[in-house]
Design a protein around this motif. Sequence first.
Motif, PDB file in Angstrom:
ATOM      1  N   SER A   9       1.045  -1.009  -0.311  1.00 20.19           N
ATOM      2  CA  SER A   9       0.117   0.097  -0.019  1.00 20.19           C
ATOM      3  C   SER A   9       0.536   1.331   0.226  1.00 20.19           C
ATOM      4  CB  SER A   9      -0.989  -0.318   1.090  1.00 20.19           C
ATOM      5  OG  SER A   9      -0.122   0.324   2.188  1.00 20.19           O
ATOM      6  N   THR A  10      -0.150   2.510  -0.620  1.00 16.20           N
ATOM      7  CA  THR A  10       0.535   3.678  -0.289  1.00 16.20           C
ATOM      8  C   THR A  10       1.935   3.799   1.277  1.00 16.20           C
ATOM      9  OG1 THR A  10      -0.981   5.063   0.105  1.00 16.20           O
ATOM     10  CG2 THR A  10       0.238   4.999  -1.836  1.00 16.20           C
ATOM     11  N   GLU A  11       0.255   3.619   2.018  1.00 15.71           N
ATOM     12  CA  GLU A  11       0.917   3.745   3.029  1.00 15.71           C
ATOM     13  C   GLU A  11       2.120   3.114   3.638  1.00 15.71           C
ATOM     14  OE1 GLU A  11      -2.087   3.292   2.374  1.00 15.71           O
ATOM     15  OE2 GLU A  11      -3.320   4.866   2.260  1.00 15.71           O
ATOM     16  N   PHE A  12       1.872   2.125   3.109  1.00 13.90           N
ATOM     17  CA  PHE A  12       3.528   1.149   3.981  1.00 13.90           C
ATOM     18  C   PHE A  12       4.731   1.579   3.671  1.00 13.90           C
ATOM     19  CE2 PHE A  12       6.567  -2.246   3.046  1.00 13.90           C
ATOM     20  CZ  PHE A  12       6.280  -3.453   4.254  1.00 13.90           C
ATOM     21  N   LYS A  13       4.439   1.907   2.245  1.00  7.61           N
ATOM     22  CA  LYS A  13       5.754   2.618   1.154  1.00  7.61           C
ATOM     23  C   LYS A  13       6.388   3.750   1.887  1.00  7.61           C
ATOM     24  CE  LYS A  13       4.153   0.775  -2.919  1.00  7.61           C
ATOM     25  NZ  LYS A  13       4.401   1.195  -4.903  1.00  7.61           N
ATOM     26  N   GLY A  14       5.507   4.471   2.141  1.00  2.00           N
ATOM     27  CA  GLY A  14       5.527   5.494   2.257  1.00  2.00           C
ATOM     28  C   GLY A  14       6.180   5.455   4.627  1.00  2.00           C
ATOM     29  N   GLU A  15       5.433   4.883   5.287  1.00  2.00           N
ATOM     30  CA  GLU A  15       5.742   4.498   6.525  1.00  2.00           C
ATOM     31  C   GLU A  15       7.325   3.581   6.737  1.00  2.00           C
ATOM     32  OE1 GLU A  15       5.042   5.411   9.995  1.00  2.00           O
ATOM     33  OE2 GLU A  15       3.400   6.553   8.465  1.00  2.00           O
ATOM     34  N   ALA A  16       7.482   2.961   5.514  1.00  2.00           N
ATOM     35  CA  ALA A  16       9.018   2.443   5.157  1.00  2.00           C
ATOM     36  C   ALA A  16      10.411   3.054   5.132  1.00  2.00           C
ATOM     37  CB  ALA A  16       8.756   1.368   3.883  1.00  2.00           C
ATOM     38  N   VAL A  17       9.539   4.444   4.511  1.00  2.00           N
ATOM     39  CA  VAL A  17      10.562   5.454   4.289  1.00  2.00           C
ATOM     40  C   VAL A  17      11.445   6.029   5.217  1.00  2.00           C
ATOM     41  CG1 VAL A  17      11.239   7.509   2.802  1.00  2.00           C
ATOM     42  CG2 VAL A  17      10.220   5.505   1.517  1.00  2.00           C
ATOM     43  N   LYS A  18       9.690   6.027   6.111  1.00  2.38           N
ATOM     44  CA  LYS A  18       9.961   7.170   7.110  1.00  2.38           C
ATOM     45  C   LYS A  18      11.611   6.492   8.192  1.00  2.38           C
ATOM     46  CE  LYS A  18       5.855   9.883   6.884  1.00  2.38           C
ATOM     47  NZ  LYS A  18       4.576  10.011   7.441  1.00  2.38           N
ATOM     48  N   ILE A  36      11.116  -6.760   3.653  1.00  2.00           N
ATOM     49  CA  ILE A  36      11.411  -6.541   2.419  1.00  2.00           C
ATOM     50  C   ILE A  36      12.414  -6.371   1.509  1.00  2.00           C
ATOM     51  CG2 ILE A  36       8.678  -4.903   2.165  1.00  2.00           C
ATOM     52  CD1 ILE A  36      10.586  -2.947   2.381  1.00  2.00           C
ATOM     53  N   ALA A  37      12.390  -6.351   0.486  1.00  6.79           N
ATOM     54  CA  ALA A  37      13.716  -6.670  -0.527  1.00  6.79           C
ATOM     55  C   ALA A  37      14.600  -5.331  -0.048  1.00  6.79           C
ATOM     56  CB  ALA A  37      14.028  -7.134  -1.517  1.00  6.79           C
ATOM     57  N   MET A  38      15.941  -5.288  -0.219  1.00  6.32           N
ATOM     58  CA  MET A  38      16.851  -4.297  -0.339  1.00  6.32           C
ATOM     59  C   MET A  38      16.622  -2.769  -1.314  1.00  6.32           C
ATOM     60  SD  MET A  38      20.492  -3.148   1.175  1.00  6.32           S
ATOM     61  CE  MET A  38      21.949  -2.695  -0.456  1.00  6.32           C
ATOM     62  N   GLN A  39      16.676  -3.652  -2.613  1.00  5.78           N
ATOM     63  CA  GLN A  39      16.515  -2.666  -3.533  1.00  5.78           C
ATOM     64  C   GLN A  39      14.861  -2.294  -3.586  1.00  5.78           C
ATOM     65  OE1 GLN A  39      19.154  -1.985  -5.713  1.00  5.78           O
ATOM     66  NE2 GLN A  39      17.717  -0.899  -6.646  1.00  5.78           N
ATOM     67  N   THR A  40      13.814  -3.075  -3.061  1.00  3.58           N
ATOM     68  CA  THR A  40      12.672  -2.282  -3.238  1.00  3.58           C
ATOM     69  C   THR A  40      12.322  -1.566  -2.508  1.00  3.58           C
ATOM     70  OG1 THR A  40      11.598  -4.418  -3.494  1.00  3.58           O
ATOM     71  CG2 THR A  40      10.297  -3.190  -2.972  1.00  3.58           C
ATOM     72  N   LEU A  41      12.778  -1.484  -1.307  1.00  2.00           N
ATOM     73  CA  LEU A  41      12.960  -0.215  -0.269  1.00  2.00           C
ATOM     74  C   LEU A  41      13.670   1.394  -0.947  1.00  2.00           C
ATOM     75  CD1 LEU A  41      12.262   0.982   2.048  1.00  2.00           C
ATOM     76  CD2 LEU A  41      13.736   0.317   3.692  1.00  2.00           C
TER      77      LEU A  41
END
Length: 91
Positions: A9-18, A36-41
């Motif tokens: 989800s977009t929320e998960f991606k945003g939280e992961a970056v934070k 998750i994969a390091m390349q993905t993050l």
Amino acid sequence: MTKKIRTYSTEFKGEAVKKIADNNGNVSATAKQLGIAMQTLSNWQNKANECKLVGTKQYDPELMAIIEENKRLKRDLKVAQEEREILNEEG
């Protein structure tokens, strides 16, 4: 054997970056924590830095609209140039 593609989800991606900042910028450790994969993050972080990742405070919808319009205009220009070349060859 088929490989299952995971979607986030977009929320998960945003939280992961934070969360990267919480880990002193360590993308590898953050990716391991999140499973998750390091390349993905890393890709998400790059998009966030470019203001292209939905779900982050940096995301700029106006910028994204301009980028999409630019892509469309480049495609239109390429078609017009190819049509002009064809007409010049016939003429």
